[in-house]
Enzyme design. Structure first.
Site, mmCIF file in Angstrom:
data_model
loop_
_atom_site.group_PDB
_atom_site.id
_atom_site.type_symbol
_atom_site.label_atom_id
_atom_site.label_comp_id
_atom_site.label_asym_id
_atom_site.label_seq_id
_atom_site.Cartn_x
_atom_site.Cartn_y
_atom_site.Cartn_z
ATOM 1 N N HIS A 137 0.877 -1.230 -0.003
ATOM 2 C CA HIS A 137 0.152 -0.145 -0.065
ATOM 3 C C HIS A 137 0.816 1.323 -0.018
ATOM 4 C CE1 HIS A 137 -3.728 2.433 0.813
ATOM 5 N NE2 HIS A 137 -2.996 3.354 1.566
ATOM 6 N N CYS A 138 0.753 2.326 -0.950
ATOM 7 C CA CYS A 138 1.486 3.127 -1.165
ATOM 8 C C CYS A 138 0.795 4.417 -0.708
ATOM 9 C CB CYS A 138 2.095 3.432 -2.527
ATOM 10 S SG CYS A 138 3.249 4.740 -2.790
ATOM 11 N N ILE A 139 1.432 5.274 0.378
ATOM 12 C CA ILE A 139 0.602 6.306 0.915
ATOM 13 C C ILE A 139 0.879 7.636 -0.362
ATOM 14 C CG2 ILE A 139 2.470 7.296 2.128
ATOM 15 C CD1 ILE A 139 0.571 7.971 4.441
ATOM 16 N N ASN A 142 -2.086 6.965 -2.632
ATOM 17 C CA ASN A 142 -3.290 6.761 -1.722
ATOM 18 C C ASN A 142 -3.995 5.416 -1.991
ATOM 19 O OD1 ASN A 142 -4.839 7.681 0.421
ATOM 20 N ND2 ASN A 142 -6.161 8.764 -0.920
#
Length: 311
Positions: A137-139, A142
């Site tokens: 999951h890449c912040i 998003n």
């Protein structure tokens, strides 16, 4: 004694997880990550705009003191190419949702989704769904990096790494002159430059050119180290046919190593599958040019369907 205390602590944590004590905290953290991700998306656009403005309107015009015009034109063309690819693949990576795979009866059961999930699917607590081919999951985008948007994410970080490296190599004279402006004979605002359309406007703001050049160069250096490292890590994972989640899962036992070998189709096939170089698609179309591809299943080497083979 320490061993007993550690076991007691682990049992206590497991009990609190099972009885739902940490659920409100986990929910709050996931909500915070989603909201922070919205801000970071805007931050990425702001930083990329700043780097592009400084490169095209300050660094490249100033570099005419050190480089021939034909070379600066080439730099400008490459700069526009990198800028377009970075923006295109970043937009695609953050807007194309990775494939959510519910699986079939008999697969591993996901208690959070209350449904089955396939072998290559992993539940993301932030996105609140099982993602097929999930890498992480890449912040910064998003959402999850997984099937369908993983290729765009990789091309985004790869182009960003190349752009940062170009700024560092080509813009060093500008960085040096402005970092040591007190002893340097020339700077952007103390020299009359040809082909610098915004020089008068930029130099109206005292110290803006110096700050922009130094910050742009240092930021490019940080991006080269951090994003470049991420790019190399992705190169390794793609080369062995794994996502990061696969890599974490498939280590240790002989059974897991066997699954790792099942994922790994060989260096050439791994890259062809990841980049979508199937059905007469060319490297130029799929990699050099910014192109979106529909999600397709990998074509295994023996032409038989394989649930581990998913783009």
């Amino acid at each position: 004694m320490c061993h007993e205390r550690m076991i007691s602590l682990c049992n206590f944590i497991d009990q609190k997880i099972d009885d739902g004590t940490f659920v409100p905290l986990v929910t709050a953290v996931n909500h915070f990550m989603r909201q922070t991700g919205k801000f970071l998306v805007l931050f990425v656009y702001f930083i990329s705009a700043f780097l592009a403005f400084t490169s095209f309107f300050i660094i490249i015009p100033y570099e005419q003191l050190y480089k021939p015009i034909w070379f600066l034109i080439i730099l400008g063309v490459f700069g526009l190419y990198f800028l377009f690819n970075i923006q295109y693949h970043y937009y695609k990576a953050r807007t194309i949702p990775p494939v959510a795979n519910p699986g079939e009866e008999g697969d591993v059961f996901c208690e959070k989704c209350n449904y089955w999930k396939s072998d290559r699917a992993h539940h993301c607590s932030v996105c609140e769904k099982c993602v097929l081919g999930m890498d992480h999951h890449c912040i910064w985008i998003n959402q999850c990096v997984g099937s369908h948007n993983h290729r765009h994410f990789f091309l985004f970080v790869a182009n960003l790494t190349l752009a940062a490296g170009t700024i560092i190599i080509a813009g060093y004279p500008s960085f040096y002159d402005h970092l040591f402006s007190d002893t340097s004979q020339t700077t952007y605002c103390t020299t009359i430059l040809n082909n610098a359309p915004l020089q008068d406007i930029i130099c109206d703001y005292d110290g803006f050119a110096k700050t922009s050049v130094v910050f742009c160069y240092l930021l490019s250096f940080i991006l080269l180290i951090m994003v470049g490292g991420l790019t190399l890590w992705n190169v390794y994972l793609i080369s062995i046919g794994c996502t990061y989640i696969d890599y974490l899962k498939l280590t240790g036992s002989k059974k897991k190593l066997s699954a790792r070998r099942r994922l790994n189709k060989g260096l050439k096939s791994n890259w062809k599958n990841f980049l979508g170089l199937r059905r007469n698609r060319t490297f130029f179309k799929c990699v050099i040019m910014p192109t979106a591809l529909p999600p397709v299943r990998y074509e295994s080497l023996d032409n038989r369907p394989d649930v581990f083979d998913v783009v």
